[in-house]
Design an enzyme around this catalytic site. Structure first.
Site, PDB file in Angstrom:
ATOM      1  N   HIS A   1       4.329 -31.751  10.770  1.00 58.63           N
ATOM      2  CA  HIS A   1       3.954 -30.416  10.303  1.00 58.63           C
ATOM      3  C   HIS A   1       2.768 -30.492   9.355  1.00 58.63           C
ATOM      4  O   HIS A   1       1.854 -29.660   9.406  1.00 58.63           O
ATOM      5  CB  HIS A   1       5.138 -29.726   9.632  1.00 58.63           C
ATOM      6  CG  HIS A   1       6.259 -29.457  10.577  1.00 58.63           C
ATOM      7  ND1 HIS A   1       6.066 -28.848  11.797  1.00 58.63           N
ATOM      8  CD2 HIS A   1       7.583 -29.724  10.504  1.00 58.63           C
ATOM      9  CE1 HIS A   1       7.212 -28.750  12.434  1.00 58.63           C
ATOM     10  NE2 HIS A   1       8.154 -29.284  11.669  1.00 58.63           N
TER      11      HIS A   1
ATOM     12  N   CYS B   1       2.839  -3.486   4.049  1.00 58.65           N
ATOM     13  CA  CYS B   1       2.064  -2.278   4.363  1.00 58.65           C
ATOM     14  C   CYS B   1       2.827  -1.547   5.477  1.00 58.65           C
ATOM     15  O   CYS B   1       4.049  -1.680   5.558  1.00 58.65           O
ATOM     16  CB  CYS B   1       0.618  -2.610   4.727  1.00 58.65           C
ATOM     17  SG  CYS B   1       0.388  -3.663   6.173  1.00 58.65           S
TER      18      CYS B   1
ATOM     19  N   HIS C   1       7.932 -25.042   8.705  1.00 58.27           N
ATOM     20  CA  HIS C   1       6.908 -25.717   9.517  1.00 58.27           C
ATOM     21  C   HIS C   1       5.488 -25.464   9.030  1.00 58.27           C
ATOM     22  O   HIS C   1       4.659 -26.368   9.089  1.00 58.27           O
ATOM     23  CB  HIS C   1       6.987 -25.245  10.981  1.00 58.27           C
ATOM     24  CG  HIS C   1       8.217 -25.704  11.693  1.00 58.27           C
ATOM     25  ND1 HIS C   1       8.354 -25.629  13.056  1.00 58.27           N
ATOM     26  CD2 HIS C   1       9.377 -26.246  11.228  1.00 58.27           C
ATOM     27  CE1 HIS C   1       9.545 -26.104  13.414  1.00 58.27           C
ATOM     28  NE2 HIS C   1      10.189 -26.472  12.312  1.00 58.27           N
TER      29      HIS C   1
ATOM     30  N   THR D   1       2.513  -1.907   8.872  1.00 59.55           N
ATOM     31  CA  THR D   1       2.900  -2.847   9.932  1.00 59.55           C
ATOM     32  C   THR D   1       3.038  -4.282   9.441  1.00 59.55           C
ATOM     33  O   THR D   1       3.612  -5.110  10.163  1.00 59.55           O
ATOM     34  CB  THR D   1       1.816  -2.866  11.032  1.00 59.55           C
ATOM     35  OG1 THR D   1       0.572  -3.248  10.406  1.00 59.55           O
ATOM     36  CG2 THR D   1       1.659  -1.512  11.698  1.00 59.55           C
TER      37      THR D   1
ATOM     38  N   ASP E   1       0.860  -1.186   0.000  1.00 62.39           N
ATOM     39  CA  ASP E   1       0.000   0.000   0.000  1.00 62.39           C
ATOM     40  C   ASP E   1       0.897   1.236   0.000  1.00 62.39           C
ATOM     41  O   ASP E   1       2.121   1.140  -0.202  1.00 62.39           O
ATOM     42  CB  ASP E   1      -1.031  -0.044   1.142  1.00 62.39           C
ATOM     43  CG  ASP E   1      -0.422   0.180   2.525  1.00 62.39           C
ATOM     44  OD1 ASP E   1       0.813   0.351   2.631  1.00 62.39           O
ATOM     45  OD2 ASP E   1      -1.189   0.189   3.506  1.00 62.39           O
TER      46      ASP E   1
END
Ligand code: RB5
Length: 146
Positions: A134, A65, A98, A67, A8
């Site tokens: 996994h 973005c 994993h 965060t 963004d």
């Protein structure tokens, strides 16, 4: 390998640095993000990148973005996407090994360019371990999704 990348308005410069780095590694990128000076809503970029991954056109996705959190919330709404928001190398490596994560998210207001490149390297250079323990857990995640 082909990677879909999106961002963004918080991250066009970091996105370009990541694309340059991936090109140097010989990895093709499809840029689904917004350019410097444009405003855009992160869920739209997440949707565009995730569609490329789910369709198989791209092997992995990267979303940036402010965060990384909004991108990861949006990406994980798309069926077939396992998106991980990371800010350290260990998590970016382990989420491939994993969780078989197929989208990496991070924040341009959280990590600098050096750490971003480390995250990208950990993510694209690490294969899924394909271990039974996994896979069982990933199958449980897919059950939740369904
Ligand atoms: C945009 O200002 C900001 O909200 C966005 O980049 C992101 O951090 C959301 O999670």
């Amino acid at each position: 390998m082909k990677i879909a990348i999106g961002n963004d308005h918080a991250a066009p410069e970091l996105k370009l640095a990541v694309i340059d780095h991936l090109k140097e590694k010989g990895i093709e990128c499809i840029d689904m993000g917004c350019a410097i000076g444009e405003k855009c809503d992160y869920p739209n970029a997440a949707k565009a990148v995730c569609e490329k991954v789910v369709s198989g056109e791209c092997d992995l996705g990267i979303l940036i973005c402010g965060t990384g959190v909004g991108m990861s919330i949006a990406a994980n709404k798309v069926k077939g996407i396992r998106a991980a928001c990371c800010s350290d190398y260990f998590s970016a490596r382990l989420t491939r090994e994993h969780n078989n994560a197929n989208v990496l998210c991070f924040g341009a207001r959280v990590v600098g360019e050096g750490t971003a490149i480390d995250l990208v390297d950990a993510f694209v250079d690490t294969p899924y371990s394909n271990e039974e323990r996994h896979q069982k857990r990933i199958d449980l995640i897919t059950e939740l999704e369904n």
